[in-house]
Design a protein around this motif. Structure first.
Motif, mmCIF file in Angstrom:
data_model
loop_
_atom_site.group_PDB
_atom_site.id
_atom_site.type_symbol
_atom_site.label_atom_id
_atom_site.label_comp_id
_atom_site.label_asym_id
_atom_site.label_seq_id
_atom_site.Cartn_x
_atom_site.Cartn_y
_atom_site.Cartn_z
ATOM 1 N N MET A 105 -1.245 0.879 -8.824
ATOM 2 C CA MET A 105 -1.589 1.335 -7.486
ATOM 3 C C MET A 105 -0.626 0.693 -6.487
ATOM 4 O O MET A 105 -0.516 -0.552 -6.468
ATOM 5 C CB MET A 105 -3.030 0.960 -7.140
ATOM 6 N N PRO A 106 0.057 1.458 -5.666
ATOM 7 C CA PRO A 106 0.123 2.926 -5.590
ATOM 8 C C PRO A 106 1.175 3.474 -6.546
ATOM 9 O O PRO A 106 2.033 2.732 -7.029
ATOM 10 C CB PRO A 106 0.521 3.156 -4.141
ATOM 11 N N THR B 3 -2.740 6.424 -3.682
ATOM 12 C CA THR B 3 -2.623 5.267 -2.809
ATOM 13 C C THR B 3 -3.953 5.003 -2.120
ATOM 14 O O THR B 3 -4.908 5.789 -2.238
ATOM 15 C CB THR B 3 -1.528 5.505 -1.754
ATOM 16 N N THR B 4 -3.975 3.902 -1.374
ATOM 17 C CA THR B 4 -5.138 3.570 -0.541
ATOM 18 C C THR B 4 -4.905 3.923 0.917
ATOM 19 O O THR B 4 -5.804 3.728 1.742
ATOM 20 C CB THR B 4 -5.450 2.073 -0.673
ATOM 21 N N THR C 53 -6.313 9.698 -1.908
ATOM 22 C CA THR C 53 -6.723 8.347 -1.510
ATOM 23 C C THR C 53 -7.745 7.843 -2.517
ATOM 24 O O THR C 53 -8.868 8.361 -2.602
ATOM 25 C CB THR C 53 -7.318 8.358 -0.095
ATOM 26 N N ALA D 182 0.819 -1.209 0.000
ATOM 27 C CA ALA D 182 0.000 0.000 0.000
ATOM 28 C C ALA D 182 0.856 1.264 0.000
ATOM 29 O O ALA D 182 0.417 2.316 -0.491
ATOM 30 C CB ALA D 182 -0.933 0.004 1.213
ATOM 31 N N SER D 183 2.077 1.188 0.539
ATOM 32 C CA SER D 183 2.953 2.371 0.559
ATOM 33 C C SER D 183 3.650 2.569 -0.778
ATOM 34 O O SER D 183 3.725 3.687 -1.283
ATOM 35 C CB SER D 183 3.977 2.256 1.684
ATOM 36 N N ALA D 184 4.171 1.494 -1.373
ATOM 37 C CA ALA D 184 4.840 1.563 -2.678
ATOM 38 C C ALA D 184 5.282 0.157 -3.047
ATOM 39 O O ALA D 184 5.405 -0.731 -2.189
ATOM 40 C CB ALA D 184 6.037 2.499 -2.643
#
Length: 696
Positions: A306-307, A260-261, A286, A77-79
């Protein structure tokens, strides 16, 4: 100038060789590993320790996440994770043997002035300061050394500087600020402009985990949150369908947008928003499920996943992380953004490195036999090059606000930004990162290259180097202001009409003339020249320029014609043998009948010189001629007449020669010199200074 161009060419060759060797090493590593460095790695294949290290480097809190799958999802989720980032992570973990590495030494403030100077005057960085109260009873509530060390280690990767302020050193400051108990201060710029005012945030908890959560929350405020897809299209993606004024005002801005989420941005992105305040705009969107499809359609040409970290410039849009060494941490993205939007200080540091590399190449070209001359020349080169660099930068900074200069700087930034976003720019950043890791290897290879290149250059230009050997140069020629300006200080103003080589200038004459100039009122116009040199001038009887008797030298045209005088002034005398009778020479008789002398009025003189009438006299000598010889001294240029009185030389006349090679009647040149004309009437060469024959 020629030497400077040689240095520039040698430097370009060296940089090209570094680039070429780096590409060879990349090919070797790729062949050895068989895995490209940009290949995406599944986080589930990593260990729990590696996942936590990735999250710590990115500044993502993993409090409450225990399972490996949860940590892997948080990393995703960060990268995304690439192969080179995993390799770098492994190298760092192997190099640090300690469980808790030593953090950078915190600053210890000595008082109010030191605190203000370090914290409030640095407006592009973040400070975390521990305040130790003056009351000793409160010391039990303050942070212990281990917890403080943990906090310093966690904030160090994000360029957050740490310090300790002891209120015992300045009780008045702590009382005025209300710092009566142990607390932490977070200093950061208040607004979004460059060099904005600094504000102080306080926090009272002394546990590492709450401290990091507080720091993350405070810095995340600087990352702007995008609320809707419409704002994303108009304010960030700058769609043509949007007619808002905000979109038109941000056309020249460089922006970084995180898609990102996550609900909060990583700490490394928030720390970068502080460092690039006023230069780059940071935002976070988001992505919701209903917006994912439309976002994919808008960014499908960018290979959107994503992301993603979308870098938006006025020229183009790129996604960060698709090229080599584009990792998702503070150092890597900081290096990328400094190349995309460099600051004046970055350009200055780059120019300083290049100029001193040129200095190194120039120093290796210095060849002096005496060590102190060699050292003086090297120091002069180092100081002069850096002086001109600083002078140019001061001029740029002074004129930066002018529209023409500002326009030129903006165009240069466009060129730099365009190159940085290409594959070539990525390779150059990769090489710079490698050089930064191993500076000693870079320095040693450059020195070896400089020695080899200069040695080959000197062998190729051995003849030219011999002409510029040290034996032909005075001591001050270690300073490369060699020709004109040094002569302005050590030569009379009359000689400046003909700039001379610096090796023609003697040390004793120059220093003596400088002292005499300081002793007279008209300091630089008419320096006093000592007359002792006149006794050393050669004197001889004229018996022709060749050995045959009663032969004289003349020129093809009439001696009285303007062409002859013009050719004589240009130094184009020709030796042509001719016969002439003494009775054909005409003189103006003087009124002195007793001595039966002739009065020759020299050109430009107010008093005549008296010579024996050659028609009635047998030797034709002046009475004050002194010791003279009959042979022509060496180095004299053959000519047929005196350029002062414009009369033709006759057999037996007393001539006097000057160091430049021109000769005149002895009486004529003595009157010329006694009127403080210490230079040749023809070529203007100083009569008190010897002239090397090989330079004629």
């Amino acid at each position: 100038m020629r030497s400077l161009w040689i240095q520039i060419v040698l430097l370009i060759i060296y940089l090209f060789l570094v680039f070429f060797v780096s590409r060879l090493l990349d090919m070797v590593l790729w062949y050895h590993n068989a895995i490209p460095s940009t290949q995406i790695v599944d986080p589930l294949l990593l260990s729990v320790r590696q996942l936590k290290q990735l999250l710590e480097n990115r500044g993502v809190s993993y409090t409450g996440y225990v399972e490996k799958r949860e940590l892997a999802q948080l990393v995703e989720a960060s990268a995304q994770v690439v192969q080179s980032e995993v390799e770098e992570l492994s190298e760092n973990s192997e190099s640090s043997d300690e469980r808790l590495p030593t953090p950078p030494t915190p600053s210890r403030f000595r008082g109010r002035l030191h605190f203000y100077e370090e914290v409030e005057d640095t407006k592009d960085s973040v400070w975390l300061v521990q305040v130790v109260p003056a009351d000793s009873q409160q010391h039990d509530a303050q942070m212990d050394d281990y917890s403080w060390r943990v906090v310093c280690n966690q904030v160090a990767p994000f360029a957050i500087r740490t310090g300790i302020f002891d209120c015992k050193l300045d009780r008045r400051l702590c009382q005025s600020k209300g710092w009566h108990q142990p607390l932490l201060l977070l200093a950061l710029p208040k607004g979004s402009k460059a060099k904005d005012r600094v504000v102080l945030r306080t926090f009272t908890s002394m546990r590492p985990q709450p401290i990091m959560e507080w720091v993350r929350d405070q810095l995340s405020i600087r990352v702007k949150t995008v609320d809707s897809i419409h704002d994303l299209e108009c304010e960030w993606l700058e769609e043509e369908t949007c007619n808002s004024t905000t979109a038109s005002n941000s056309l020249r801005e460089v922006k970084v947008l995180l898609l990102t989420t996550l609900l909060h941005p990583p700490l490394f992105l928030a720390a970068l928003s502080i460092k690039f305040t006023g230069r780059i705009k940071f935002g976070m969107f988001t992505v919701k499920k209903q917006d994912s499809d439309s976002l994919h359609k808008k960014l499908k040409h960018l290979d959107y996943r994503m992301p993603s970290y979308l870098v938006i410039t006025p020229e183009r849009k790129v996604i960060y992380g698709h090229r080599r060494f584009e990792h998702f941490n503070f150092d890597s993205m900081n290096r990328f953004l400094r190349a995309v939007q460099p600051e004046m200080n970055d350009v200055f540091l780059g120019s300083l490195i290049v100029v001193n590399m040129l200095v190194t190449l120039q120093i290796f070209q210095v060849s002096m036999q005496l060590w102190w001359k060699h050292l003086a020349r090297c120091l002069w080169i180092l100081i002069s090059y850096n002086f001109w660099l600083f002078a140019v930068w001061l001029l740029i900074l002074a004129t930066y606000r002018f529209s023409a200069v500002n326009y030129f700087v903006d165009k240069c930034l466009v060129v730099v930004r365009t190159i940085s976003l290409t594959e070539l720019g990525c390779l150059l950043r990769t090489d710079w990162q490698t050089v930064s890791r191993y500076p000693y290897i870079f320095l040693s290879t450059f020195l070896m290259y400089s020695v080899l290149a200069i040695w080959l250059l000197k062998r190729h230009c051995a003849a030219e180097a011999e002409e510029e050997s040290e034996s032909d140069h005075p001591w001050w020629e270690v300073l490369p202001v060699d020709s004109y300006w040094i002569n302005c200080f050590f030569r009379p103003m009359a000689t400046l009409s003909r700039p001379l080589p610096p090796s023609e200038l003697e040390l004793e004459d120059g220093i003596e003339m400088l002292i005499e100039r300081l002793a007279v009122p008209n300091l630089w116009l008419q320096p006093v020249i000592p007359n002792e040199y006149i006794k050393e001038l050669p004197i001889w009887r004229f018996r022709g320029w060749e050995s045959s008797p009663k032969q004289c030298s003349t020129v093809e045209v009439s001696c009285q014609s303007p062409q002859a005088i013009e050719r004589l002034m240009d130094g184009e005398e020709q030796r042509i043998s001719c016969t002439c009778s003494l009775d054909t020479v005409k003189f103006r008789q003087s009124s002195d009948k007793k001595s039966d002398r002739c009065s020759l009025l020299p050109y430009g003189l107010t008093e005549p010189c008296n010579c024996v009438d050659v028609i009635s006299s047998k030797n034709g000598l002046c009475e004050d001629s002194g010791d003279e010889s009959g042979s022509v001294p060496g180095g004299m240029l053959p000519t047929s007449e005196c350029a002062v009185c414009l009369e033709t030389y006759v057999w037996g006349s007393v001539l006097c020669g000057l160091p430049c090679g021109h000769s005149y009647h002895h009486c004529c040149i003595m009157l010329w010199l006694q009127q403080d004309n210490h230079h040749c009437p023809v070529c203007r060469w100083p009569t008190y200074k010897a002239k090397h024959l090989h330079r004629e």
